[in-house]
Design a protein around this motif. Structure first.
Motif, short mmCIF file in Angstrom:
data_model
loop_
_atom_site.label_atom_id
_atom_site.label_comp_id
_atom_site.label_asym_id
_atom_site.label_seq_id
_atom_site.Cartn_x
_atom_site.Cartn_y
_atom_site.Cartn_z
N SER A 153 0.77 -1.37 -0.01
CA SER A 153 -0.25 0.14 0.01
C SER A 153 0.89 1.36 0.11
N LEU A 156 2.23 1.93 -3.46
CA LEU A 156 1.20 2.58 -4.38
C LEU A 156 1.08 4.00 -4.06
N GLY A 160 1.73 6.80 -6.80
CA GLY A 160 0.80 8.02 -7.29
C GLY A 160 1.29 9.30 -6.90
N VAL A 170 -0.76 3.58 -17.71
CA VAL A 170 -0.46 3.04 -16.45
C VAL A 170 0.54 2.05 -16.52
N VAL A 174 2.94 -0.33 -11.75
CA VAL A 174 2.01 0.03 -11.08
C VAL A 174 0.92 -0.97 -11.00
N ARG A 175 0.56 -1.46 -12.31
CA ARG A 175 -0.62 -2.45 -12.44
C ARG A 175 -0.16 -3.65 -11.62
N SER A 178 -0.46 -3.02 -7.86
CA SER A 178 -1.86 -3.00 -7.53
C SER A 178 -2.58 -4.24 -7.55
N LEU A 179 -2.38 -5.16 -8.38
CA LEU A 179 -3.19 -6.38 -8.58
C LEU A 179 -2.32 -7.26 -7.40
N THR A 181 -1.39 -6.10 -4.63
CA THR A 181 -2.14 -5.64 -3.08
C THR A 181 -3.45 -6.39 -2.80
N LEU A 182 -4.34 -6.25 -4.17
CA LEU A 182 -5.79 -6.82 -4.15
C LEU A 182 -5.49 -8.38 -3.77
N ASN A 272 0.52 -12.48 -13.04
CA ASN A 272 0.58 -11.07 -13.16
C ASN A 272 1.66 -10.51 -13.47
#
Length: 275
Positions: A153, A156, A160, A170, A174-175, A178-179, A181-182, A272
């Motif tokens: 987090s 990210l 940002g 993007v 970063v992608r 981000s994924l 982190t999900l 990913n």
């Protein structure tokens, strides 16, 4: 306005080096950040004087000569320079209007980002994978995965701020973060569910026993799973495990699902990183 000197030769050539800061126009593409490369150009010409009054020509057209006098930047370095001279005729006028355009490529130096972005992300991913090999009822699973989630987090948030909210496109990095982190967030949800499910006293239905029993015998490690239990809980746990072969319970099913999710989680991280 600050006045500066110019060098005037007897053949009409004038050399003027103004103390100004120029901003180049660049085709920004941050998809492959921090390995991105940008194409930029600077165009020089006159809107008021035609080519008969003022001619614009480059002094040095060779790339080594141009790169030699450029001050090195800590974030970017110039990999290519090309100079072109163009003469344009407009519909309104018959006079030529010359211009000189400098095309150059900028490539980012990615070494610093390997330490502040790549290394923390790798550590967070490995820590999340390590939680699958801790006992299901261990509190260390919550702590380790929570630390990984916080690290991702913070990365990210940093990215940002680095790019701003109005950046075009993007970046793949970063992608990926981000994924990831999900995925780690969903893993935190599963850790909570597994902790509560493993304490249920119910038994697996008879129809599911033929699927779960071989997996339990293959993957279950009683000593590993009991390491976080108290003395009284270990005594009760050993007593309950005597009937595992005949009646697997909810803890056994949770253990199987946990190991299957480890395979799924690892597979998703690999996919990913390749997409």
């Amino acid at each position: 306005m600050t006045f500066t000197n110019a060098i005037v030769y007897n053949n009409g050539m004038v050399i003027w080096v103004p103390p100004i800061t120029l901003k180049a126009l660049c085709n920004v593409n941050i998809k492959y950040w921090p390995y991105d490369e940008h194409n930029c150009f600077l165009k020089f010409g006159s809107w008021t004087f035609d080519g008969h009054v003022m001619d614009v020509t480059p002094m040095n057209k060779t790339n080594p000569g141009l790169l030699k006098d450029i001050w090195k930047n800590t974030e970017f370095h110039i990999t290519y320079i090309n100079v072109t001279r163009d003469v344009k005729y407009y519909d309104c006028c018959r006079e030529p209007y010359p211009s000189v355009t400098f095309f150059f490529k900028l490539q980012r130096r990615p070494t610093l980002y390997h330490y502040i972005i790549s290394m923390p992300a790798i550590v967070a991913i490995i820590s999340s994978l390590a939680t699958f090999w801790l006992p299901i009822r261990s509190n260390n699973r919550f702590i380790l995965n929570s630390v990984s989630l916080i690290i991702l987090s913070l990365l990210l948030i940093f990215l940002g701020i680095q790019f701003g909210m109005s950046s075009f496109g993007v970046p793949i990095a970063v992608r990926f973060i981000s994924l990831t982190t999900l995925f780690v967030g969903l893993l935190q949800v599963w850790i909570t569910i597994a902790f509560n499910t493993s304490q249920l006293k119910g038994q697996i239905p008879v129809w599911a026993m033929k699927f779960t029993k071989p997996l339990i015998q293959l993957y279950r490690n009683t000593e590993h799973e009991s390491i976080q239990l108290t003395q009284s809980e270990q005594t009760a746990d050993v007593t309950n495990k005597k009937s595992v072969a005949k009646h697997p319970n909810a803890e056994d099913l949770t253990f199987i699902v946990d190991k299957l999710l480890f395979i799924v989680f690892t597979f998703m991280i690999i996919i990913n990183s390749l997409v």
